[in-house]
Write an enzyme that holds these catalytic residues in place. Sequence first.
Site, PDB file in Angstrom:
ATOM      1  N   SER A 135     -11.307 -17.508  49.166  1.00 17.49           N
ATOM      2  CA  SER A 135      -9.780 -17.386  49.533  1.00 17.49           C
ATOM      3  C   SER A 135      -8.999 -17.518  50.017  1.00 17.49           C
ATOM      4  O   SER A 135      -8.984 -16.949  50.691  1.00 17.49           O
ATOM      5  CB  SER A 135      -9.686 -15.696  48.039  1.00 17.49           C
ATOM      6  OG  SER A 135      -7.986 -16.582  47.262  1.00 17.49           O
ATOM      7  N   LYS A 161     -10.504 -22.635  47.936  1.00 14.32           N
ATOM      8  CA  LYS A 161      -9.363 -22.187  47.073  1.00 14.32           C
ATOM      9  C   LYS A 161      -8.503 -21.404  48.261  1.00 14.32           C
ATOM     10  O   LYS A 161      -8.282 -20.471  48.781  1.00 14.32           O
ATOM     11  CB  LYS A 161      -9.878 -21.129  46.029  1.00 14.32           C
ATOM     12  CG  LYS A 161      -7.892 -20.674  45.527  1.00 14.32           C
ATOM     13  CD  LYS A 161      -9.028 -19.648  43.714  1.00 14.32           C
ATOM     14  CE  LYS A 161      -8.396 -18.427  44.272  1.00 14.32           C
ATOM     15  NZ  LYS A 161      -8.980 -17.244  43.627  1.00 14.32           N
ATOM     16  N   LYS A 163      -4.292 -20.155  47.731  1.00 16.00           N
ATOM     17  CA  LYS A 163      -3.278 -19.542  46.830  1.00 16.00           C
ATOM     18  C   LYS A 163      -1.885 -20.636  47.671  1.00 16.00           C
ATOM     19  O   LYS A 163      -1.546 -20.889  49.168  1.00 16.00           O
ATOM     20  CB  LYS A 163      -2.985 -18.204  47.945  1.00 16.00           C
ATOM     21  CG  LYS A 163      -4.067 -17.572  47.433  1.00 16.00           C
ATOM     22  CD  LYS A 163      -4.276 -17.283  46.238  1.00 16.00           C
ATOM     23  CE  LYS A 163      -4.805 -16.067  45.944  1.00 16.00           C
ATOM     24  NZ  LYS A 163      -5.372 -15.512  45.005  1.00 16.00           N
ATOM     25  N   ASP A 189      -4.491 -21.995  43.814  1.00 15.55           N
ATOM     26  CA  ASP A 189      -4.124 -20.918  42.711  1.00 15.55           C
ATOM     27  C   ASP A 189      -2.873 -20.341  43.111  1.00 15.55           C
ATOM     28  O   ASP A 189      -2.083 -20.438  43.922  1.00 15.55           O
ATOM     29  CB  ASP A 189      -5.045 -19.320  42.814  1.00 15.55           C
ATOM     30  CG  ASP A 189      -5.039 -18.307  42.402  1.00 15.55           C
ATOM     31  OD1 ASP A 189      -4.448 -18.258  41.079  1.00 15.55           O
ATOM     32  OD2 ASP A 189      -5.374 -17.266  42.663  1.00 15.55           O
ATOM     33  N   GLU A 214      -5.374 -22.757  39.523  1.00 12.86           N
ATOM     34  CA  GLU A 214      -5.549 -21.244  38.886  1.00 12.86           C
ATOM     35  C   GLU A 214      -4.165 -20.743  38.451  1.00 12.86           C
ATOM     36  O   GLU A 214      -3.554 -20.823  39.291  1.00 12.86           O
ATOM     37  CB  GLU A 214      -6.504 -20.702  39.542  1.00 12.86           C
ATOM     38  CG  GLU A 214      -6.620 -19.204  39.081  1.00 12.86           C
ATOM     39  CD  GLU A 214      -7.707 -18.739  40.189  1.00 12.86           C
ATOM     40  OE1 GLU A 214      -7.790 -17.186  39.840  1.00 12.86           O
ATOM     41  OE2 GLU A 214      -8.330 -18.818  41.486  1.00 12.86           O
ATOM     42  N   ASP A 239      -7.070 -17.212  35.059  1.00 12.99           N
ATOM     43  CA  ASP A 239      -6.941 -15.628  35.661  1.00 12.99           C
ATOM     44  C   ASP A 239      -6.422 -14.912  34.851  1.00 12.99           C
ATOM     45  O   ASP A 239      -7.191 -14.111  33.347  1.00 12.99           O
ATOM     46  CB  ASP A 239      -6.844 -16.457  36.459  1.00 12.99           C
ATOM     47  CG  ASP A 239      -6.695 -14.953  37.812  1.00 12.99           C
ATOM     48  OD1 ASP A 239      -7.498 -13.319  37.100  1.00 12.99           O
ATOM     49  OD2 ASP A 239      -7.119 -14.633  38.849  1.00 12.99           O
ATOM     50  N   LYS A 263     -13.032 -12.090  35.630  1.00 14.41           N
ATOM     51  CA  LYS A 263     -12.614 -10.548  36.483  1.00 14.41           C
ATOM     52  C   LYS A 263     -13.462  -9.600  35.609  1.00 14.41           C
ATOM     53  O   LYS A 263     -12.745  -9.101  35.304  1.00 14.41           O
ATOM     54  CB  LYS A 263     -11.351 -10.222  37.656  1.00 14.41           C
ATOM     55  CG  LYS A 263     -11.204 -11.196  38.678  1.00 14.41           C
ATOM     56  CD  LYS A 263     -10.052 -11.010  38.894  1.00 14.41           C
ATOM     57  CE  LYS A 263      -9.275 -12.472  39.883  1.00 14.41           C
ATOM     58  NZ  LYS A 263      -8.486 -12.018  41.011  1.00 14.41           N
ATOM     59  N   GLY A 291     -12.704 -12.373  42.754  1.00 13.51           N
ATOM     60  CA  GLY A 291     -12.615 -11.505  42.944  1.00 13.51           C
ATOM     61  C   GLY A 291     -11.277 -10.888  43.390  1.00 13.51           C
ATOM     62  O   GLY A 291     -10.287 -10.657  43.327  1.00 13.51           O
TER      63      GLY A 291
END
Length: 369
Positions: A135, A161, A163, A189, A214, A239, A263, A291
């Site tokens: 991430s 991934k 952000k 995400d 996401e 998520d 998660k 995570g």
Amino acid sequence: MKVQAIELRRISLPLVTPFRTSQYTEYERNLLIVQLHTDEGIGWAECSADDVPVYWSEYLDGAVDVITRVLGPALLRAGNLTPATVSEILAPYKGHRTSKCALEAAVLDAWCRSAGISLADHLGAVHTSVPVGVSVAIEDTVEALLERVDEYLEAGYSRIKLKIEPGRDVDTVRAVRSHIGDEVMLQVDGNGAYSLADAQHLARLDEFGLTLVEQPLAFDDLRAHAALARLMRTPICLDESIVSLRAAADAIALGACRVINIKPCRVGGYLESRRIHDLCLGNDVPVWCGGMLESGLGRAANLALAALPGFTMPGDISATERYFAQDITRPFVLSDGRMELPGGPGIGVQPDLEVLDAVTSWRTTIRPD
């Protein structure tokens, strides 16, 4: 198994680099470590609540309070305790899934260690290693972001991934995709930073061949996610919205997602995570393990979960060096885009007590009345 005492420690681990999302920036990871003393041995776990309630409603000080005053004493009063009975004992107390997960994980570790089996085998793992992704936090400039992405690709991560947030999304993704090419698995995400009014803007992400988008919208709005999913070719992954088996079933039924990030700390434990995994497997919905910047204790437990058959996409588990120069357990390393499960009974690792003492800022022990 009878719980004799629950020791809690607050620790702080400096991050190698700041971790910035659309919600906030972390410079160090503060965690609550649980050491469960039972008549059959010791179990270790961590509580991954954040310092402030921006990702979800729970936060670290609240976890300390509820475990110390409510959830911990409830386990101490229990008779013959098994991992399966933890959720029943804690069910009368609403919410606090992250805290419940920490206690269940500690019970699982102690129980599996005493039985001489690994947590992975207990959960039903079918792999001894799992593919992992990374991430990538929001950077101040695109140039800095591309440098960071290059570092992770050179390290061997099988998926990137990004952000994203309003103002740092389409153009940023375009730059990264152009830089890394079409072969690299890429996803984004939003951490709930967008609304359905942004649907046409988000649909522009379709041109980049993303694996998924996401949690673009609010955690409590499945209908809006379903509407967005109908407008986008890129699969929507949920998520923050997936807080339980029921929430996962609703999301699938509404068409709010085509992928789910599981998660354990968000859904209340590893056994609930397995139930969500089984639901998704039966509905042909791919899952992957998210995570929360865990220490080696949480990382080991997440690896056990990610080795189940339905986890077909790389998770956000990542190597220790991605986050910490010094962890409380032995480091986890990346090899050809995969990470080996620790092996051994329970989660397969335990803290270096000298290191753990050095990073502990507070500790207490809960004992029977």
